[in-house]
Design a protein around this motif. Sequence first.
Motif, PDB file in Angstrom:
ATOM      1  N   VAL A  89       0.909   4.963   0.365  1.00 36.70           N
ATOM      2  CA  VAL A  89       0.044   5.983   0.959  1.00 36.70           C
ATOM      3  C   VAL A  89       0.778   7.318   0.942  1.00 36.70           C
ATOM      4  N   ILE A 139      -4.060   6.746  -1.938  1.00 37.57           N
ATOM      5  CA  ILE A 139      -3.652   5.374  -1.628  1.00 37.57           C
ATOM      6  C   ILE A 139      -3.657   4.572  -2.923  1.00 37.57           C
ATOM      7  N   LEU A 180       0.855  -1.186   0.000  1.00 33.85           N
ATOM      8  CA  LEU A 180       0.000   0.000   0.000  1.00 33.85           C
ATOM      9  C   LEU A 180       0.892   1.238   0.000  1.00 33.85           C
TER      10      LEU A 180
END
Length: 657
Positions: A337, A556, A335
């Motif tokens: 971010v 994201i 992920l």
Amino acid sequence: MSLKMKIPALFLACLFFAAGCTTAARTVREGDKFAAAGSWDEAVLNYTEAFKKDPRNLEYRMKYLTAKVEAARIHFARGADYLSRANHEAALLEFKAAFLLDPTFRKAEEALKKAQNQIDSLYHYGRGIEFLKDRKEAEARRSFKRALKLDPDNASAAAELEKFKKEAGAGVVIDGYELDLKSALPITLEFKDAGVKTVFGVLAKLSGVNFVFDSDVRDAKTSVYLKDSTFKEALDLLLTTNNLSKKVVGRNAVIIYPSTPNKLRQYEEMVVKVFYLTNIEAQKAVNLIRTMVRAKDLYVHAERNAIVVRAKPESIELARKILEATDLADAEVILAVDVMEVSRRKGLELGISPPSSATVSIPQEDVSGDITGILLKNLGHLSSADLIATIPSAVLNMKVEDGDVEILANPRIRVKNNEKARIHIGDRVPIITTTVLSNQQTQETVQYQDVGLKLSVEPNIRPNDEVDLKLNLEVSSLGKGTVTNNLSTVYEIGTRNVETTLRLYDGETQIIGGLISDRERTTVAKIPGLGEIPVLGKLFSSTKKENDKTDILLSITPHIVRKVEIPDDDVTRIWSGSEESPAAGGSIMEMEAPPDEGLTPPEPPSAGGGVETGADESQSAPPPSPPPVPGIQPVPQEGTQPAILPPEGAPAEPPLP
């Protein structure tokens, strides 16, 4: 070395160090330009050079690692495009570059193996074609099998193997033995009220497999109408419809016995198998096998994450196939971010700050030693000459504030499928709680509160490369402090939260914004009366305006590094036997339709004769055309000649020409 010599040497060392840092910084700036333009390969080269010059610089290291990941994903996308166009060599180079840049990129590793296997599969297929031209059928078949094993989607190799199957029969594996069949051509059986041993005798002559009957097998009457069937199908149907079971004891020998509990215990052999599990927990695997296979003898070896199973060979094979289809690695995702908090503060203070008070005081003198002040009897004699007045001052305010603050956090976190990832960037603030005890004493306890950016994400990776994200974002900040009666300081905490569920594709970026905090405050200080006069009142007043605005943007992007493993259909679809006897095997419905060629049945024994063993007596050379035998009426049919046995006592009809 003297002090005079040491100083120039130290100066030169500092000079070279400063020059190296300057060169590294210049290289990083060049890398930033390439990164902004999307040229990640060039950015990797520049960041690598800068990181080598200054390996302790954490900023250079982070930029170097980030550029490698981005460059790897670009090469992977190019390789996937080449592979879809069957450009295997170019795809292989791109996948190799992606895997070398990011060794944790499992999708690139899997694609690299796939591309290499496809190249090798094409090579072995070409070799097989060459062997066919040289009439080397055995070598050609091995090459085609190798090609199909490397690439199950190689339709050309599959077609060549299918030709071999049609031209010659292949062995049938039953209970771990590959039976040596005389031919794999389809079998047609048509019997009415015939003895079961007679039917097995005909099947023995057609297949070349010997059947040995247990002494308790009765020669009961049975009717069979089976057309264009395989040997395994014919055997299973005969066993099932007559309540019989089998035990294979060799490549061409099968024992037939009644399917009773005593006989099953006598003939069935048990196997102990240890399954070492890679991903699934052993306890869950035991529950799965106990439910699906109904195996009773199970043991969990928790330290090795293994299970031990004791069951029939068919049940062991079924357990193996079930574990093969379920013991799969969990999918993983990175992920990416990016969180940006933009805070803008504007302030304006303009005007004359009026005095808030004026004082008049009486000078105090020592009248009688220790007494300081004025006697009451002297109050009546006070005059303006005895008073002191303090005139307050007015302040002219002219101030403008304009400030921007940006807080950027871009964490990268790797998380397994259906696991929760938490990110906290901020501080832990002590919160003091005061408790009054029974003896009127106070006791203070300290608890810590997380303040800053808190992000919680739980991914659910789908087989189609989509990712469901349960996202919870909280941004909190300290407010003003308040001092309690016990001189403890407590703080106000401002909080903004967002909680949502969204679905994104692999590599898709979603931006979440609108977490805006806008606060305006206007304060006017003026002299009563004078400040109310229109226009002129501004000379006796001061205005202060404050505008605080904060916005938070969150982006994201999920990057799948290990996909959800979905086994092939032949792994997930398992024929599991009957309700009372779970076993692995092949289903009749899963078999392909046999070709239109058949077997001409040899002369079976007469209807009234008992058969204890059925054996192939004519494997060495094909017998001449047998004379007509009473009890058997061959019916001409294209490719096949079924065996028909009329009921006992019925007159035999002459054979058709």
